[in-house]
Design a protein around this motif. Structure first.
Motif, PDB file in Angstrom:
ATOM      1  N   THR A  17      -8.787  -7.878   8.431  1.00  0.00           N
ATOM      2  CA  THR A  17      -7.649  -7.484   7.592  1.00  0.00           C
ATOM      3  C   THR A  17      -7.204  -8.667   6.736  1.00  0.00           C
ATOM      4  O   THR A  17      -7.008  -8.537   5.526  1.00  0.00           O
ATOM      5  N   ALA A  20      -9.818  -9.413   4.082  1.00  0.00           N
ATOM      6  CA  ALA A  20      -9.836  -8.391   3.024  1.00  0.00           C
ATOM      7  C   ALA A  20      -8.641  -8.595   2.092  1.00  0.00           C
ATOM      8  O   ALA A  20      -8.764  -8.474   0.873  1.00  0.00           O
ATOM      9  N   TYR A  24      -8.705  -9.333  -1.857  1.00  0.00           N
ATOM     10  CA  TYR A  24      -7.853  -8.544  -2.763  1.00  0.00           C
ATOM     11  C   TYR A  24      -7.034  -9.459  -3.674  1.00  0.00           C
ATOM     12  O   TYR A  24      -7.019  -9.298  -4.898  1.00  0.00           O
ATOM     13  N   ARG A 162      -2.061   0.603   1.499  1.00  0.00           N
ATOM     14  CA  ARG A 162      -3.416   0.192   1.897  1.00  0.00           C
ATOM     15  C   ARG A 162      -4.479   0.693   0.920  1.00  0.00           C
ATOM     16  O   ARG A 162      -5.620   0.239   0.936  1.00  0.00           O
ATOM     17  N   LEU A 166      -7.942  -1.483  -0.250  1.00  0.00           N
ATOM     18  CA  LEU A 166      -9.195  -0.886   0.228  1.00  0.00           C
ATOM     19  C   LEU A 166     -10.122  -0.591  -0.956  1.00  0.00           C
ATOM     20  O   LEU A 166     -11.314  -0.912  -0.928  1.00  0.00           O
ATOM     21  N   CYS A 169     -11.586  -3.792  -2.378  1.00  0.00           N
ATOM     22  CA  CYS A 169     -12.627  -4.372  -1.514  1.00  0.00           C
ATOM     23  C   CYS A 169     -13.921  -3.575  -1.621  1.00  0.00           C
ATOM     24  O   CYS A 169     -15.008  -4.158  -1.691  1.00  0.00           O
ATOM     25  N   VAL A 196     -13.221   6.399  -1.720  1.00  0.00           N
ATOM     26  CA  VAL A 196     -12.136   5.766  -0.949  1.00  0.00           C
ATOM     27  C   VAL A 196     -10.979   6.756  -0.777  1.00  0.00           C
ATOM     28  O   VAL A 196     -10.459   6.942   0.333  1.00  0.00           O
ATOM     29  N   LEU A 260      -5.835  -2.497   7.398  1.00  0.00           N
ATOM     30  CA  LEU A 260      -6.838  -2.536   6.339  1.00  0.00           C
ATOM     31  C   LEU A 260      -8.233  -2.782   6.930  1.00  0.00           C
ATOM     32  O   LEU A 260      -9.214  -2.155   6.522  1.00  0.00           O
ATOM     33  N   LEU A 263      -9.565   0.339   8.422  1.00  0.00           N
ATOM     34  CA  LEU A 263      -9.955   1.304   7.381  1.00  0.00           C
ATOM     35  C   LEU A 263     -11.281   0.910   6.735  1.00  0.00           C
ATOM     36  O   LEU A 263     -12.113   1.774   6.435  1.00  0.00           O
ATOM     37  N   LEU A 264     -11.492  -0.394   6.562  1.00  0.00           N
ATOM     38  CA  LEU A 264     -12.776  -0.844   5.995  1.00  0.00           C
ATOM     39  C   LEU A 264     -13.920  -0.459   6.928  1.00  0.00           C
ATOM     40  O   LEU A 264     -14.944   0.069   6.493  1.00  0.00           O
TER      41      LEU A 264
END
Ligand code: ATP
Ligand code: MG
Length: 346
Positions: A17, A20, A24, A162, A166, A169, A196, A260, A263-264
């Motif tokens: 997280t 990422a 970002y 988020r 996301l 990334c 996404v 995050l 989620l990735l």
């Protein structure tokens, strides 16, 4: 050991997280980027006015969706200034002529470093590079669908904090792995962002709603977003765009607390292991998976690159458009290898 493993995993996801978020931040354009784009937009508008006095340049793409990284190009489309004429047909020959005229004006201005007119392309455009800002810019004609789908993306990106990191990334990953180039058979940035959004709509509990499904009292659904393109086709482009109101309403729904990093991992797992490439179609219009069969995308046709439909993504407005259709077999295999490798690494 199980406890120790879980601890390692938690640390790993937390670190992911942070990493990422760092990626970002590093991709964000400088503070004066917005003003620079607006100034270029205005200069181009002035130049274009000499050959198209009743038309206005509108921005679309990542400048509108909020997903522009450092140095991203400026996407512009020429539209009739009077909204009443917005849906009027401009035949492709006239678009081509306009493209040549605009290119000439740009060249004569002495402000542009590189000007290329592509009047014969499927979508006629003028591509140029501004000498002052160094920004690249594409100007196309009457692309109202792109203006609207960019606004749809912007609304989704504003709905959950988020979503933007996301999407940045994933776009960044796709560029680094060379799987972000529709001219060479991989999904466009736009297609990656749709993936996404779809993932965030279909994760459990959902993080994003389905804006094309929400009814707005302010705008009657039936004729709100009807768009007629220059070739005479009609599209339902309605979507709910009151982001503030929706964010307030979303507070009442069951929350999905995924970080995050989670989620990735979930995004790559989705396309490395879970998604059914043989039968399924992603659709942000419905927030669900459709079948290739229902879309009539399961038949091999002799069309563009064989129209193989190997990785199907439905465009939110142009429903017959499969954004994955740019892929041939080697490109699709390469993409799936990249997705699997990424998922294993996690
Ligand atoms: P980047 O920051 O990498 O330039 P972008 O968000 O501008 O990314 P692009 O893929 O360059 O994304 O596309 C620009 C815009 O053009 C999209 O936001 C979308 O409105 C439109 N667009 C691009 N490809 C398609 C497509 N295949 N079908 C419909 N609209 C598209
Ligand atoms: Mg762009």
């Amino acid at each position: 050991t199980r406890f120790a493993n879980r601890k390692i995993r938690t640390d790993f996801v937390e670190q992911l997280t942070l990493d990422a978020m760092a990626v970002y931040s590093s991709l964000q354009p400088p503070a004066d980027d917005h003003a620079m784009r607006q100034a270029l937009h205005e200069r181009l508008q002035t130049l274009v006015a000499s050959v198209a006095p009743n038309a206005t340049l509108l921005q679309f793409g990542s400048s509108v969706s909020g997903l522009a990284s450092k140095g991203a190009d400026l996407d512009l489309t020429l539209m009739p200034t009077d909204p009443k004429h917005q849906n009027e047909a401009l035949p492709i020959e006239e678009q081509a002529q306009l493209v040549e005229l605009i290119a000439k004006v740009m060249e004569d201005s002495g402000q542009m470093a590189e000007v290329h007119a592509r009047p014969k392309a499927r979508v006629p455009i003028v591509a140029l590079k501004d000498s002052i800002t160094g920004l690249k810019c594409d100007i196309c004609m009457c692309n109202q669908l792109a203006v609207l789908n960019s606004r749809l993306l912007r609304c989704y990106m504003q709905l959950d904090p988020r979503a933007k990191p996301l999407a940045f990334c994933v776009k960044h990953w796709a560029k680094r792995r060379s799987v972000n180039d529709p001219y060479h058979g991989s999904p466009s940035s736009y297609a990656w962002v749709l993936l996404v959004i779809h993932y965030l709509q279909t994760t459990s509990p959902p993080i994003l709603p389905v804006l094309q499904d929400l009814f707005s009292h302010a705008v009657p659904y039936a004729d709100a977003g009807l768009v007629r393109t220059p070739d005479g086709r009609e599209f339902d482009c309605y979507f709910y765009d009151d982001v503030e109101r929706l964010r307030a309403a979303m507070g009442a729904l069951p929350a999905n607390p995924a970080s995050l990093g989670q989620l990735l991992i979930g995004f790559f797992r989705r396309y490395a292991r879970e998604f059914d490439f043989v039968k399924s179609v992603t659709s942000i219009r419905t927030g669900a998976f459709l079948t290739k069969h229902a879309k009539n995308w399961d038949k091999k046709e002799a069309g563009f690159r064989g129209d193989r439909h190997l990785f199907c993504m439905e465009d939110p407005f142009e429903l017959t458009h499969d954004l994955g259709r740019v892929m041939d077999l080697p490109a699709a295999a390469w993409l799936r290898t990249a997705l699997k490798a990424q998922s294993r690494r996690k």
